[in-house]
Write an enzyme that holds these catalytic residues in place. Sequence first.
Site, PDB file in Angstrom:
ATOM      1  CG  ASP A  73     -13.944   6.822   6.444  1.00 24.20           C
ATOM      2  OD1 ASP A  73     -14.673   5.810   6.420  1.00 24.20           O
ATOM      3  OD2 ASP A  73     -12.686   6.749   6.461  1.00 24.20           O
ATOM      4  NE  ARG A 103      -4.097  -1.926   2.002  1.00 26.24           N
ATOM      5  CZ  ARG A 103      -5.184  -1.944   2.760  1.00 26.24           C
ATOM      6  NH1 ARG A 103      -5.351  -1.026   3.678  1.00 26.24           N
ATOM      7  NH2 ARG A 103      -6.092  -2.863   2.608  1.00 26.24           N
TER       8      ARG A 103
END
Length: 286
Positions: A159, A49
């Site tokens: 979020d 990632r």
Amino acid sequence: MATRTTDSPTAEDREFAFSASDYDYLRAMLKEKTGIELGPTKHNMVYARLAKRLRKLGMNGFREYIEFIGSDAGGDELGTTLNALTTNLTKFFRENHHFEHLATTALQEIRARAVSQGRRLRIWSAGCSSGEEPYSTAITLLRSMPDIKQWDAKILATDIDTEMVRRGTAGIYPAAALEGMPADIPRKYFEPYGEDKVRMAEEARNLISFKHLNLVAHWPMKGPFDVIFCRNVVIYFDKDTQRVLFDRYANLLAPGGFLYIGHSENLFGITERFKLLGRNIHRKIA
Ligand SMILES: C[S@@+](CC[C@H](N)C(=O)[O-])C[C@H]1O[C@@H](n2cnc3c(N)ncnc32)[C@H](O)[C@@H]1O
């Protein structure tokens, strides 16, 4: 000799040096900043990632990257790292029984209460990812409340991942995301957008405020909320973090308010302030 696969490069295969202590540092940082706990064996996931980011920044290895995150020159690199390390899997009407419960039970109770308390409705999608969950909620409200314009109805969608908040606010999705929905939903609540994309209809977008919010930090909202969705979020948190979080949800819910959690989550040994009604639907009781 170690077997080579694209998913699990061995340390020698790696383009960037990534030591066990680099991994431990990033793991501890993620836990401290977000509550998310990575197991001890997620090296390859973290590497995969973040490698793109190191390449873009022209770095030699993770040590250099870690120093950059903590430096003034790094700007908001910490935010970029956190965005890369969150898991954002979601879809429209995921775990649809919660939307069915909302339509057939929760909204009916709230409507009955509105006679004496006014037509106010507040729903929070906590850990909303790219917006499919709060938009499924908005569609459920629009489909089951023909008089919604006479209500003060708002959905808060939050979020920690700023890229997810941006996507949710835009409300643009691949047309393939509509597959499997009852036919009236794509027709009424989405509009074509470019080649293979759709955009949420304005009336659904207008019901939602997307905000960046860290669940393990300060919350500016006062509530009360009638319903909180927090699904497939705490699965990454340890029990103590969950204890604090569910206590805060109970504080912010109206008496008798509903909490929906994900299919692999539960409140056993975490809090006694909710009663399980079934299928991970909980009612606040204290
Ligand atoms: C797997 S997604 C779940 C999305 C949606 N609730 C669902 O069930 O489809 C988990 C989301 O929680 C968010 N998240 C993780 N830790 C968080 C935190 N500390 N504060 C806010 N959001 C967080 C992630 O960024 C991610 O978008």
